[in-house]
Design a protein around this motif. Structure first.
Motif, mmCIF file in Angstrom:
data_model
loop_
_atom_site.group_PDB
_atom_site.id
_atom_site.type_symbol
_atom_site.label_atom_id
_atom_site.label_comp_id
_atom_site.label_asym_id
_atom_site.label_seq_id
_atom_site.Cartn_x
_atom_site.Cartn_y
_atom_site.Cartn_z
ATOM 1 N N ALA A 1 0.838 -1.212 0.000
ATOM 2 C CA ALA A 1 0.000 0.000 0.000
ATOM 3 C C ALA A 1 0.867 1.253 0.000
ATOM 4 C CB ALA A 1 -0.933 -0.009 1.207
ATOM 5 N N HIS A 2 1.933 1.256 0.824
ATOM 6 C CA HIS A 2 2.821 2.430 0.869
ATOM 7 C C HIS A 2 3.371 2.736 -0.525
ATOM 8 C CE1 HIS A 2 3.919 1.226 5.309
ATOM 9 N NE2 HIS A 2 2.664 1.601 5.189
ATOM 10 N N ALA B 1 2.272 1.761 -3.472
ATOM 11 C CA ALA B 1 1.222 2.153 -4.428
ATOM 12 C C ALA B 1 0.857 3.620 -4.210
ATOM 13 C CB ALA B 1 -0.002 1.256 -4.260
ATOM 14 N N ILE B 2 0.824 4.037 -2.957
ATOM 15 C CA ILE B 2 0.518 5.443 -2.642
ATOM 16 C C ILE B 2 1.629 6.346 -3.180
ATOM 17 C CG2 ILE B 2 0.310 7.101 -0.732
ATOM 18 C CD1 ILE B 2 -1.100 4.707 0.817
ATOM 19 N N HIS B 3 2.888 5.942 -2.967
ATOM 20 C CA HIS B 3 4.003 6.737 -3.503
ATOM 21 C C HIS B 3 3.875 6.866 -5.031
ATOM 22 C CE1 HIS B 3 6.772 5.552 0.131
ATOM 23 N NE2 HIS B 3 5.853 6.432 0.460
ATOM 24 N N ARG B 4 3.622 5.746 -5.680
ATOM 25 C CA ARG B 4 3.500 5.744 -7.147
ATOM 26 C C ARG B 4 2.389 6.690 -7.600
ATOM 27 N NH1 ARG B 4 0.779 0.532 -8.737
ATOM 28 N NH2 ARG B 4 -0.918 1.754 -7.832
ATOM 29 N N ASP B 5 1.221 6.523 -7.009
ATOM 30 C CA ASP B 5 0.080 7.341 -7.433
ATOM 31 C C ASP B 5 0.299 8.811 -7.084
ATOM 32 O OD1 ASP B 5 -0.939 4.952 -8.231
ATOM 33 O OD2 ASP B 5 -2.575 4.873 -6.772
ATOM 34 N N LEU C 1 -6.378 10.194 -5.221
ATOM 35 C CA LEU C 1 -5.383 9.545 -6.078
ATOM 36 C C LEU C 1 -6.023 8.580 -7.081
ATOM 37 C CD1 LEU C 1 -2.406 8.798 -3.661
ATOM 38 C CD2 LEU C 1 -2.588 10.562 -5.417
ATOM 39 N N TYR D 1 -7.274 5.056 -0.539
ATOM 40 C CA TYR D 1 -6.323 4.422 0.375
ATOM 41 C C TYR D 1 -6.737 4.757 1.802
ATOM 42 C CZ TYR D 1 -3.275 3.620 -3.650
ATOM 43 O OH TYR D 1 -2.764 3.210 -4.853
ATOM 44 N N ASP E 1 -2.653 3.794 6.039
ATOM 45 C CA ASP E 1 -1.610 3.514 5.046
ATOM 46 C C ASP E 1 -0.997 4.807 4.512
ATOM 47 O OD1 ASP E 1 -1.711 0.737 5.195
ATOM 48 O OD2 ASP E 1 -3.233 0.560 3.620
ATOM 49 N N SER F 1 2.930 6.139 4.897
ATOM 50 C CA SER F 1 3.730 6.243 3.665
ATOM 51 C C SER F 1 4.631 7.461 3.626
ATOM 52 C CB SER F 1 2.810 6.316 2.442
ATOM 53 O OG SER F 1 1.956 5.219 2.409
#
Lengths: 239, 272
Positions: free
Chosen positions: A106-107, A109-113, B239, B243, B247, B251
């Motif tokens: 999840a981390h 994917a969040i960075h990517r998005d 996004l 999410y 999470d 991040s």
């Protein structure tokens, strides 16, 4: 780029209104323009697409945009890796490990998005294309293979961010990268501890001055490139 | 480029300049819609941090000041781990882990001291961890260690921007150095330490909302660790893919300002 310093477009009237004293603001730029430093300041957000003549592969772009695309590429790779880890978990994962990897997935994917959104809406450019990972060398059914690859990706990610920091000219982008790199370092240390307890910051990663690794985009892509079907070109990143 | 100088000079020319930035910043923050924020963002991404610095009214710090700030925290950490080792409470793998972390903090102290000297500055010395704040039990010592490491991560982040676009420099006796890169290389080591201390405590390696230490001031601040908004985007909803707040918060680690770090509720209260 200098035209970006003036708000424009249909929203102009709406938000120019409350931003009072536009003349003062303009005089600030005239004043600032007299200093050499401010020239760099004004140019900081520019992506010099016209100067961008890659020697081969997909160009990540130049200036800060290049750095953001570079980070976006690495986050795409990491996110794809962990998505696969969670989708086809290794049979010999120990208790609780899948739950951890679900969080890490999840981390990333969040960075990517987030990078995609930042490139599109903040930097106002078309982000790097979606990359196709090549994970043929990874055995996702084996814990050792997954942990070893994850550790390599995370340590590489940390070194990549550490090396790219000085290429960024926009302080806010640097802070954002800093917010992310420490989370990558937490992942890296965690994966190292799963492989060899106590190796979170072992001497192979942290030198005698107590410094983590820092690598250039070219050095990083030479390693990460094996896992990406497309060839990426970082020649102008940060320039 | 020297933002501080620009702002300083601007303030000399136009004494109301900072006030104007304040208003502009408030307007920027109060803009409700995504579209307006995004449109504005083209320019203020860069300028925003100038406005924030103007708004915060921070004094003009040189790289030596910033390095001394880092050194202060490293001295505090180094003395904490000195006391930790001397206490002899660590068991099993913890002994080697604490020794490894101590080795790094000592190395950071030595490196920063040498760089400050080489740059012609006077390195900070004599910062001690308050003995009355050093707990007796191993489990509690690990809590303090975690809080210190997580604080260190936040503190470096809080000043990295001031070293933006710092040129490499050749420092006598040390070689070619980029101060920002060095700060980042220390910063990620602190994050590795934090991760491991958390692992030793059976906690998530990353800062997690609703954990046992969440109410500690080390995790609060103007931008708390629970923050879910980055660059104007609420990452839980904006996004494309939703999410969880947990999470999203995990991040991104968040910065602390020097004033926040040195507050008595945080590291400032551990100096003695």
């Amino acid at each position: 780029m200098s035209d970006n310093l003036q708000p424009r477009g249909s929203d102009d009237a709406t938000f120019a209104q409350p931003l009072y004293t536009p003349i003062k603001r303009r005089s600030f730029f005239m004043y600032a323009g007299a200093t050499a430093g401010a020239t760099a300041l004004v140019l900081a957000g520019c992506s010099k697409d016209s100067d961008n003549t890659p020697s081969g592969g997909i160009s990540l772009g130049s200036g800060d945009v290049g750095v953001l695309n570079y980070a976006y590429a690495l986050e795409q790779l990491e996110a794809a890796f962990y998505a696969q880890v969670v989708k086809t978990p290794a049979a010999d994962f120990k208790a609780g490990e899948l739950a951890y990897f679900t969080q890490v997935a999840a981390h990333e994917a969040i960075h990517r998005d987030f990078f995609k959104a930042a490139l599109t809406n903040v930097a106002k450019v078309t982000p790097l294309q979606d990359l196709t990972p090549n994970f043929s060398s990874i055995d996702f059914t084996k814990r050792d293979s997954v942990l070893g690859t994850g550790k390599a990706f995370e340590d590489l990610g940390v070194a990549a961010y550490n090396g790219a920091g000085k290429l960024l000219k926009t302080p806010d982008f640097l802070v954002l990268a800093g917010k992310i790199v420490s989370v990558e370092a937490r992942h890296a240390a965690f994966l190292r501890d799963l492989i060899t307890p106590g190796s979170f910051a072992a001497d192979d990663q942290v030198d005698a001055n107590g410094l983590d690794k820092a690598m250039t985009p070219a050095e990083v892509l030479a390693i990460a490139g094996k896992y990406i079907t497309q060839t990426l070109n970082a020649d102008n990143v940060g320039k | 480029m020297n933002f501080f100088k620009i702002i300083e000079q601007l303030a000399e020319v136009d004494s109301d300049a900072l006030g104007r930035f304040d208003s502009r910043r408030a307007v920027f923050q109060s803009l409700g819609t995504f579209a307006k924020r995004s449109a504005l963002a083209t320019t203020p991404v860069l300028l925003g941090s100038m406005f924030q610095k103007a708004y915060a009214g921070t004094s003009v710090d040189t790289p030596i000041d910033i390095l001394n700030y880092a050194l202060t925290l490293e001295l505090l950490e180094a003395d904490f781990y000195r006391q930790f080792v001397a206490a002899g409470t660590a068991t099993g793998a913890g002994v080697a882990a604490i020794a490894q972390i101590k080795k790094h903090e000592d190395a950071h102290v030595a490196l920063l001291t040498n760089v400050i000297k080489a740059l012609g500055g006077t390195p900070k010395t004599g910062v001690k961890f308050k003995t009355s704040a050093f707990p007796a039990a191993y489990a509690d010592q690990l809590v303090v260690a975690q809080v210190l490491e997580d604080t260190g991560v936040r503190a470096y982040k809080g000043r990295a921007a001031e070293l933006t676009a710092t040129a490499d420099q050749n420092i006598t006796g040390i070689g070619n150095v980029n101060l920002l890169t060095v700060a980042l290389q220390i910063h990620s080591v602190e994050a590795r330490h934090a991760s491991h201390i958390r692992y030793m405590r059976g906690k998530n390696p990353w800062v997690t909302t609703g954990e046992d230490v969440s109410s500690n001031a080390a995790y609060t601040g103007a931008i708390p660790e629970s923050n879910v908004t980055q660059a104007g985007f609420n990452l839980t909803t904006q996004l494309g893919t939703p999410y969880s707040a947990a999470d999203v918060a995990a991040s991104f680690d968040e910065p602390l300002t020097p004033a926040e770090v040195l507050d008595m509720s945080r590291a400032g209260g551990l100096v003695g």
